[in-house]
Design a protein around this motif. Structure first.
Motif, PDB file in Angstrom:
ATOM      1  N   LYS A 345       0.934  -1.175  -0.041  1.00 56.74           N
ATOM      2  CA  LYS A 345       0.103   0.023   0.112  1.00 56.74           C
ATOM      3  C   LYS A 345       0.948   1.244  -0.213  1.00 56.74           C
ATOM      4  N   ASP A 346       0.186   2.420  -0.067  1.00 52.65           N
ATOM      5  CA  ASP A 346       1.190   3.370  -0.170  1.00 52.65           C
ATOM      6  C   ASP A 346       1.549   3.954   1.048  1.00 52.65           C
ATOM      7  N   GLN A 347       1.314   3.404   2.303  1.00 48.51           N
ATOM      8  CA  GLN A 347       1.808   3.775   3.617  1.00 48.51           C
ATOM      9  C   GLN A 347       2.730   2.340   4.015  1.00 48.51           C
ATOM     10  N   SER A 348       2.870   1.396   3.346  1.00 47.18           N
ATOM     11  CA  SER A 348       3.714   0.285   3.380  1.00 47.18           C
ATOM     12  C   SER A 348       5.046   0.683   3.945  1.00 47.18           C
ATOM     13  N   PRO A 349       5.676   0.093   4.992  1.00 44.59           N
ATOM     14  CA  PRO A 349       7.031   0.501   5.470  1.00 44.59           C
ATOM     15  C   PRO A 349       7.960  -0.593   4.395  1.00 44.59           C
ATOM     16  N   LEU A 350       9.222   0.377   4.457  1.00 47.31           N
ATOM     17  CA  LEU A 350      10.235  -0.189   3.471  1.00 47.31           C
ATOM     18  C   LEU A 350      10.608  -1.749   3.932  1.00 47.31           C
ATOM     19  N   VAL A 351      10.494  -2.182   5.353  1.00 48.08           N
ATOM     20  CA  VAL A 351      10.849  -3.400   5.830  1.00 48.08           C
ATOM     21  C   VAL A 351       9.952  -4.206   5.061  1.00 48.08           C
ATOM     22  N   TRP A 352       8.708  -4.023   5.075  1.00 45.72           N
ATOM     23  CA  TRP A 352       7.700  -5.079   4.509  1.00 45.72           C
ATOM     24  C   TRP A 352       7.874  -5.116   2.910  1.00 45.72           C
ATOM     25  N   ILE A 353       8.255  -4.154   2.337  1.00 41.08           N
ATOM     26  CA  ILE A 353       8.544  -4.204   0.891  1.00 41.08           C
ATOM     27  C   ILE A 353       9.658  -4.955   0.706  1.00 41.08           C
ATOM     28  N   GLY A 354      10.658  -5.019   1.559  1.00 45.43           N
ATOM     29  CA  GLY A 354      11.911  -5.961   1.628  1.00 45.43           C
ATOM     30  C   GLY A 354      11.546  -7.284   1.678  1.00 45.43           C
ATOM     31  N   VAL A 355      10.511  -7.637   2.664  1.00 49.14           N
ATOM     32  CA  VAL A 355       9.893  -8.961   2.915  1.00 49.14           C
ATOM     33  C   VAL A 355       9.414  -9.596   1.367  1.00 49.14           C
ATOM     34  N   VAL A 356       8.555  -8.665   0.867  1.00 48.12           N
ATOM     35  CA  VAL A 356       7.866  -9.063  -0.400  1.00 48.12           C
ATOM     36  C   VAL A 356       8.795  -9.423  -1.180  1.00 48.12           C
ATOM     37  N   LEU A 357       9.978  -8.686  -1.524  1.00 45.49           N
ATOM     38  CA  LEU A 357      10.874  -8.750  -2.469  1.00 45.49           C
ATOM     39  C   LEU A 357      11.759 -10.078  -2.296  1.00 45.49           C
ATOM     40  N   ALA A 358      12.062 -10.157  -0.867  1.00 46.09           N
ATOM     41  CA  ALA A 358      12.830 -11.582  -0.620  1.00 46.09           C
ATOM     42  C   ALA A 358      12.034 -12.615  -1.000  1.00 46.09           C
ATOM     43  N   VAL A 359      10.586 -12.827  -0.856  1.00 41.61           N
ATOM     44  CA  VAL A 359      10.006 -13.866  -1.415  1.00 41.61           C
ATOM     45  C   VAL A 359      10.076 -14.297  -2.758  1.00 41.61           C
ATOM     46  N   THR A 360       9.816 -13.262  -3.506  1.00 47.34           N
ATOM     47  CA  THR A 360      10.045 -13.508  -4.889  1.00 47.34           C
ATOM     48  C   THR A 360      11.606 -13.715  -5.239  1.00 47.34           C
ATOM     49  N   GLY A 361      12.542 -13.275  -4.521  1.00 48.80           N
ATOM     50  CA  GLY A 361      13.777 -13.544  -4.671  1.00 48.80           C
ATOM     51  C   GLY A 361      14.336 -15.035  -4.380  1.00 48.80           C
ATOM     52  N   ILE A 362      13.673 -15.448  -3.379  1.00 51.94           N
ATOM     53  CA  ILE A 362      13.769 -17.064  -3.015  1.00 51.94           C
ATOM     54  C   ILE A 362      13.354 -17.845  -3.961  1.00 51.94           C
ATOM     55  N   SER A 363      12.130 -17.499  -4.681  1.00 56.18           N
ATOM     56  CA  SER A 363      11.269 -18.559  -5.731  1.00 56.18           C
ATOM     57  C   SER A 363      12.174 -18.466  -6.945  1.00 56.18           C
TER      58      SER A 363
END
Length: 449
Positions: A345-363
């Motif tokens: 969302k437009d208020q998502s913390p960068l830490v959560w963005i990092g988590v989302v990106l990490a899952v894609t990176g693992i896959s």
């Protein structure tokens, strides 16, 4: 991984070459606004700096892979490095867009030689743990693309857009020296005669170019004429190559070995998800979340670092358990990663963005190395160049598809709603990957197990 001293230098030389294509594919993206301003270009004109690189790479990678199988991997590898040297000197000196496009074209041809020739070198010279070595190449290829925007942003900030080309030169210098000293001379088979399929190469280039133009144009409209021409040329290419004794692309081999064709298809779809996320999040983080370019670069490291970490882990996992469980796990993790895009969302913390990106990176880390090593289970060593070239062509097709999805999804601007639209499309792609992965791993089990 236990390798001899010379083997380590061979692996390093090939790895330095392998990073150049994906690195230069993404590194230029952050420099496009500066190039556009300097040359006073329209958005359409500037887009061809990216598109032309994909098109040329998609055409020349399998072609040069075939040439490396015929004329020798070390020779083709050195020629590729030399072409990148020329382009890296000419591109920063370009006075206008046409000259810059020519320099980028030379660069695309040169870097297209490095992956297929490099894999052929590894399969000919490294006798032990070849899967792990190819896994190392996958780490370099995948993560260099993800690191590209971060590196390009830092370089452009301090030295302007020409610096992103000069950064290739020290890499090239080390790669050329290591190649000359440590990679063995090519062993030519004089008893075998080869004929290049000129008409097949021309037809392949034509239909690939048409498909690329059609996909790139989806952002504006559906070009029916280009679509029809693409289909017609594809059918003509298939029918022509089917009757050739020495075809450029052995379509009969794919027809008889459907699992290999599906592996290439899976690689395209896997690349679509990875590259769509790679394209969209730097702009989303800066535009919607209001973070600086430096913070965006740091957040994007999560994608590349986790892909890099998972590649050697996945290689060892597959050595012990086979391909099926790791690859099925990867597509399920990838589906979770795509679903997590809906939580951004437009208020998502960068830490959560990092988590989302990490899952894609693992896959992606698991899928990238898994599909490559699975492919080589079905490919003879003497076919390594053309197979590796087609694998990279699959990646370029995936890049173009991802670019098209990005362009259509964010045509009205970068916002949360359009991010969700992209997530819907990527969810469909992630779901399609599941039956395909079931097919290729069942086939692999019967053949190898």
């Amino acid at each position: 991984m236990t390798v001899r001293k010379n083997d380590k230098f061979i692996i390093l030389a090939v790895s330095l070459g392998v990073i150049l294509n994906p690195l230069n594919t993404t590194m230029i993206t952050v420099a496009l606004p500066a190039i556009q301003k300097d040359f006073q270009l329209s958005s359409t004109n500037i887009s061809w700096l990216i598109a032309s690189y994909f098109i040329i790479s998609a055409i020349f990678t399998p072609l040069i892979g075939k040439l490396s199988d015929i004329y020798g991997r070390k020779l083709i590898f050195l020629i590729g490095l030399g072409l990148v040297v020329v382009s890296s000197i000419l591109a920063p000196l370009s006075p206008n867009l046409p000259m810059l496009l020519v320099a980028r074209g030379i660069q695309a041809i040169g870097t297209s030689a490095l992956f297929p020739a490099g894999v052929g070198i590894i399969r000919n010279t490294i006798q032990h743990n070849q899967n792990r070595v190819i896994g190392t190449l996958a780490v370099f290829a995948t993560t260099s693309a993800a690191f590209g925007p971060t590196i390009g942003g830092m370089l452009s900030q301090f030295g302007g857009w020409p610096v992103i080309f000069y950064v290739n030169l020290p890499i090239l210098a080390i790669g050329i020296v290591l190649t000359l000293i440590f990679i063995p001379k090519d062993q030519k088979n004089k008893a075998t005669s080869y004929k290049l399929d000129g008409i097949g190469i021309l037809l392949f280039s034509s239909f690939i170019t048409c498909w690329m133009i059609f996909l790139l144009g989806l952002e504006q409209r559906v070009q029916i004429g280009t679509l029809i021409l693409s289909i017609v040329l594809t059918v003509i290419f298939y029918m022509y190559e089917k009757g050739k004794d020495e075809p450029f692309i052995n379509v009969n081999f794919f027809r008889k070995n459907l699992n290999i064709a599906v592996i290439f298809g899976q690689y395209i779809l896997s690349t679509v998800i990875f590259f769509a996320v790679l394209l969209s999040f730097p702009t989303f983080i800066q535009t919607v979340l209001g973070a600086s370019s430096q913070m965006a670069g740091i957040a994007m490291l999560s994608l590349s670092i986790f892909a890099m970490i998972m590649t050697p882990i996945a290689t060892r996992w597959m050595e012990r358990a086979g391909f099926r469980i790791p690859l099925l796990t990867s597509v399920l993790v990838g589906l979770v990663g795509v679903i997590l895009l809906f939580t951004v969302k437009d208020q998502s913390p960068l830490v959560w963005i990092g988590v989302v990106l990490a899952v894609t990176g693992i896959s992606n880390g698991i899928q990238n190395i898994g599909l490559q090593n699975l492919l080589y289970k079905f490919i003879r060593v003497e076919e390594s160049g053309i197979a590796s070239g087609l694998l990279m062509t699959s990646r370029f097709i995936g890049n173009i598809l991802a670019s098209s999805i990005y362009g259509v999804a964010f045509a009205t601007g970068m916002n949360v709603g359009n991010m969700s639209m992209m997530a819907i499309v990527l969810s469909v792609v992630a779901i399609v990957l599941i039956p395909g992965m079931l097919f290729v791993t069942v086939h692999e089990k019967k053949k190898i197990g």
